[in-house]
Motif scaffolding. Structure first.
Motif, PDB file in Angstrom:
ATOM      1  N   GLU A  57      18.298  28.276  -0.817  1.00  0.00           N
ATOM      2  CA  GLU A  57      18.734  29.595  -1.834  1.00  0.00           C
ATOM      3  C   GLU A  57      19.505  30.101  -0.816  1.00  0.00           C
ATOM      4  O   GLU A  57      20.054  31.346  -0.731  1.00  0.00           O
ATOM      5  CB  GLU A  57      18.060  29.530  -2.156  1.00  0.00           C
ATOM      6  CG  GLU A  57      17.763  29.065  -3.796  1.00  0.00           C
ATOM      7  CD  GLU A  57      16.775  29.324  -4.817  1.00  0.00           C
ATOM      8  OE1 GLU A  57      15.789  30.008  -4.300  1.00  0.00           O
ATOM      9  OE2 GLU A  57      16.516  28.670  -5.669  1.00  0.00           O
ATOM     10  N   LEU A  58      18.618  30.952   0.725  1.00  0.00           N
ATOM     11  CA  LEU A  58      19.070  30.940   1.699  1.00  0.00           C
ATOM     12  C   LEU A  58      20.670  31.450   2.219  1.00  0.00           C
ATOM     13  O   LEU A  58      20.871  31.874   2.004  1.00  0.00           O
ATOM     14  CB  LEU A  58      17.930  31.130   2.280  1.00  0.00           C
ATOM     15  CG  LEU A  58      17.994  32.055   3.366  1.00  0.00           C
ATOM     16  CD1 LEU A  58      17.846  33.660   2.867  1.00  0.00           C
ATOM     17  CD2 LEU A  58      16.311  32.028   4.698  1.00  0.00           C
ATOM     18  N   PHE A  59      20.208  29.973   1.859  1.00  0.00           N
ATOM     19  CA  PHE A  59      21.684  29.399   2.842  1.00  0.00           C
ATOM     20  C   PHE A  59      22.976  29.828   2.225  1.00  0.00           C
ATOM     21  O   PHE A  59      24.168  29.570   2.368  1.00  0.00           O
ATOM     22  CB  PHE A  59      21.687  27.842   3.320  1.00  0.00           C
ATOM     23  CG  PHE A  59      20.551  27.954   4.467  1.00  0.00           C
ATOM     24  CD1 PHE A  59      20.260  28.696   5.635  1.00  0.00           C
ATOM     25  CD2 PHE A  59      20.481  26.737   4.969  1.00  0.00           C
ATOM     26  CE1 PHE A  59      19.454  28.488   6.547  1.00  0.00           C
ATOM     27  CE2 PHE A  59      19.064  26.497   5.638  1.00  0.00           C
ATOM     28  CZ  PHE A  59      18.919  27.460   6.223  1.00  0.00           C
ATOM     29  N   GLU A  60      22.536  29.954   0.891  1.00  0.00           N
ATOM     30  CA  GLU A  60      23.068  29.874  -0.399  1.00  0.00           C
ATOM     31  C   GLU A  60      23.691  30.738  -0.567  1.00  0.00           C
ATOM     32  O   GLU A  60      24.498  31.498  -1.330  1.00  0.00           O
ATOM     33  CB  GLU A  60      23.395  28.973  -1.404  1.00  0.00           C
ATOM     34  CG  GLU A  60      23.519  27.731  -1.931  1.00  0.00           C
ATOM     35  CD  GLU A  60      22.699  26.987  -2.861  1.00  0.00           C
ATOM     36  OE1 GLU A  60      22.365  27.834  -3.227  1.00  0.00           O
ATOM     37  OE2 GLU A  60      22.625  25.731  -2.849  1.00  0.00           O
ATOM     38  N   GLY A  61      23.548  31.882   0.383  1.00  0.00           N
ATOM     39  CA  GLY A  61      23.435  33.101   0.102  1.00  0.00           C
ATOM     40  C   GLY A  61      22.472  34.347  -1.176  1.00  0.00           C
ATOM     41  O   GLY A  61      23.192  35.178  -1.843  1.00  0.00           O
ATOM     42  N   ARG A  62      21.421  33.909  -1.651  1.00  0.00           N
ATOM     43  CA  ARG A  62      20.752  33.885  -3.530  1.00  0.00           C
ATOM     44  C   ARG A  62      20.212  35.279  -2.620  1.00  0.00           C
ATOM     45  O   ARG A  62      19.604  35.556  -3.529  1.00  0.00           O
ATOM     46  CB  ARG A  62      20.473  32.741  -3.727  1.00  0.00           C
ATOM     47  CG  ARG A  62      21.906  31.716  -4.492  1.00  0.00           C
ATOM     48  CD  ARG A  62      21.133  30.673  -5.945  1.00  0.00           C
ATOM     49  NE  ARG A  62      20.639  31.242  -6.537  1.00  0.00           N
ATOM     50  CZ  ARG A  62      19.714  30.378  -7.153  1.00  0.00           C
ATOM     51  NH1 ARG A  62      19.044  29.055  -7.018  1.00  0.00           N
ATOM     52  NH2 ARG A  62      19.074  31.202  -8.211  1.00  0.00           N
ATOM     53  N   HIS A  63      20.188  35.304  -1.404  1.00  0.00           N
ATOM     54  CA  HIS A  63      18.481  35.728  -1.015  1.00  0.00           C
ATOM     55  C   HIS A  63      19.149  36.743   0.181  1.00  0.00           C
ATOM     56  O   HIS A  63      19.912  36.505   0.721  1.00  0.00           O
ATOM     57  CB  HIS A  63      17.320  35.429  -1.038  1.00  0.00           C
ATOM     58  CG  HIS A  63      16.866  34.892  -1.467  1.00  0.00           C
ATOM     59  ND1 HIS A  63      15.796  34.722  -3.186  1.00  0.00           N
ATOM     60  CD2 HIS A  63      16.593  33.091  -2.012  1.00  0.00           C
ATOM     61  CE1 HIS A  63      15.663  33.361  -3.747  1.00  0.00           C
ATOM     62  NE2 HIS A  63      16.011  32.922  -3.254  1.00  0.00           N
ATOM     63  N   PHE A  64      18.446  37.986   0.030  1.00  0.00           N
ATOM     64  CA  PHE A  64      19.033  38.826   1.230  1.00  0.00           C
ATOM     65  C   PHE A  64      17.473  39.132   2.258  1.00  0.00           C
ATOM     66  O   PHE A  64      17.052  39.798   1.530  1.00  0.00           O
ATOM     67  CB  PHE A  64      19.702  40.164   0.354  1.00  0.00           C
ATOM     68  CG  PHE A  64      19.747  41.254   1.590  1.00  0.00           C
ATOM     69  CD1 PHE A  64      20.907  41.238   1.982  1.00  0.00           C
ATOM     70  CD2 PHE A  64      19.170  42.124   1.566  1.00  0.00           C
ATOM     71  CE1 PHE A  64      21.233  41.880   3.091  1.00  0.00           C
ATOM     72  CE2 PHE A  64      19.736  43.242   3.105  1.00  0.00           C
ATOM     73  CZ  PHE A  64      20.894  42.812   3.474  1.00  0.00           C
ATOM     74  N   GLY A  65      18.105  39.210   2.767  1.00  0.00           N
ATOM     75  CA  GLY A  65      16.779  39.331   3.650  1.00  0.00           C
ATOM     76  C   GLY A  65      15.624  38.554   4.072  1.00  0.00           C
ATOM     77  O   GLY A  65      16.377  36.938   4.404  1.00  0.00           O
ATOM     78  N   THR A  66      14.875  38.534   4.454  1.00  0.00           N
ATOM     79  CA  THR A  66      14.095  37.240   4.466  1.00  0.00           C
ATOM     80  C   THR A  66      13.264  36.685   3.481  1.00  0.00           C
ATOM     81  O   THR A  66      12.791  37.190   2.243  1.00  0.00           O
ATOM     82  CB  THR A  66      12.645  37.988   5.911  1.00  0.00           C
ATOM     83  OG1 THR A  66      13.253  38.382   6.707  1.00  0.00           O
ATOM     84  CG2 THR A  66      10.946  37.094   5.057  1.00  0.00           C
ATOM     85  N   VAL A  67      12.695  35.287   4.071  1.00  0.00           N
ATOM     86  CA  VAL A  67      12.563  34.904   2.176  1.00  0.00           C
ATOM     87  C   VAL A  67      10.802  33.890   3.073  1.00  0.00           C
ATOM     88  O   VAL A  67      10.866  33.552   3.586  1.00  0.00           O
ATOM     89  CB  VAL A  67      13.257  33.251   1.850  1.00  0.00           C
ATOM     90  CG1 VAL A  67      12.739  32.610   1.126  1.00  0.00           C
ATOM     91  CG2 VAL A  67      14.376  34.098   1.477  1.00  0.00           C
ATOM     92  N   VAL A  68       9.857  34.484   2.031  1.00  0.00           N
ATOM     93  CA  VAL A  68       8.319  34.201   2.333  1.00  0.00           C
ATOM     94  C   VAL A  68       8.410  33.481   1.599  1.00  0.00           C
ATOM     95  O   VAL A  68       8.089  34.037  -0.368  1.00  0.00           O
ATOM     96  CB  VAL A  68       7.404  34.962   2.274  1.00  0.00           C
ATOM     97  CG1 VAL A  68       6.128  34.839   2.629  1.00  0.00           C
ATOM     98  CG2 VAL A  68       7.963  36.380   3.738  1.00  0.00           C
ATOM     99  N   VAL A  69       7.770  32.071   2.062  1.00  0.00           N
ATOM    100  CA  VAL A  69       7.256  31.042   0.601  1.00  0.00           C
ATOM    101  C   VAL A  69       5.921  31.989   0.851  1.00  0.00           C
ATOM    102  O   VAL A  69       5.221  31.147   1.205  1.00  0.00           O
ATOM    103  CB  VAL A  69       7.837  29.842   1.192  1.00  0.00           C
ATOM    104  CG1 VAL A  69       6.983  28.784   0.579  1.00  0.00           C
ATOM    105  CG2 VAL A  69       9.245  29.765   1.311  1.00  0.00           C
ATOM    106  N   GLU A  70       5.521  31.575  -0.351  1.00  0.00           N
ATOM    107  CA  GLU A  70       3.791  31.487  -0.115  1.00  0.00           C
ATOM    108  C   GLU A  70       2.833  30.575  -0.791  1.00  0.00           C
ATOM    109  O   GLU A  70       3.030  29.569  -1.427  1.00  0.00           O
ATOM    110  CB  GLU A  70       3.689  32.508  -1.113  1.00  0.00           C
ATOM    111  CG  GLU A  70       3.827  34.333  -0.814  1.00  0.00           C
ATOM    112  CD  GLU A  70       3.839  34.903  -2.730  1.00  0.00           C
ATOM    113  OE1 GLU A  70       3.800  34.880  -3.605  1.00  0.00           O
ATOM    114  OE2 GLU A  70       3.614  36.365  -1.923  1.00  0.00           O
TER     115      GLU A  70
END
Length: 133
Positions: free
Chosen positions: A116-129
């Motif tokens: 999803e990050l590479f697809e541009g669905r999120h802006f900024g940092t993605v933190v997987v908890e």
């Protein structure tokens, strides 16, 4: 990129390369500086082996605009990681800086979160908890 930076770009810290770097160079102002610190576009491209990150650079524009491109590797600067962690942590705790991020619960969603990050669905940092089991 022009719509995102209508007045041009003076400084870029590029972690991706690829099309993003090409686009940023198109709108770079005279004397702009680019720090190249990563090459995710090449490392994650399915048709590449991860050891290269080809990108098209308009060298005429780089010369005519006096743009500086400089590669940076933390390995060349012992101790910088510790210094960065201390400074950055202080800035975050004090509220001097903040950054956009999204939290994704559950390590089992890590692969999807990266996609999803590479697809541009999120802006900024993605933190997987991690789960709290």
């Amino acid at each position: 990129m022009g719509a995102a930076a209508p007045d041009g770009i003076d400084l870029v810290v590029d972690t991706v390369g690829g099309e993003q770097l090409t686009a940023a160079l198109r709108v770079a102002r005279r004397g702009a500086r680019f720090a190249l610190v990563g090459a995710l576009a090449g490392q994650l491209a399915p048709h590449l082996d991860g050891d290269s990150a080809p990108v098209e650079i308009d060298t005429f524009r780089v010369i005519a605009q006096g743009i500086t491109l400089r590669g940076y590797s933390g390995r060349d600067h012992p101790g910088v990681a510790e210094e960065w962690a201390e400074r950055f942590g202080d800035w975050l705790r004090s509220g001097a800086i903040s950054f956009p991020h999204v939290r994704i619960p559950g390590i089992e969603r890590a692969r999807r979160a990266l996609q999803e990050l590479f697809e541009g669905r999120h802006f900024g940092t993605v933190v997987v908890e991690l789960s709290s089991h």
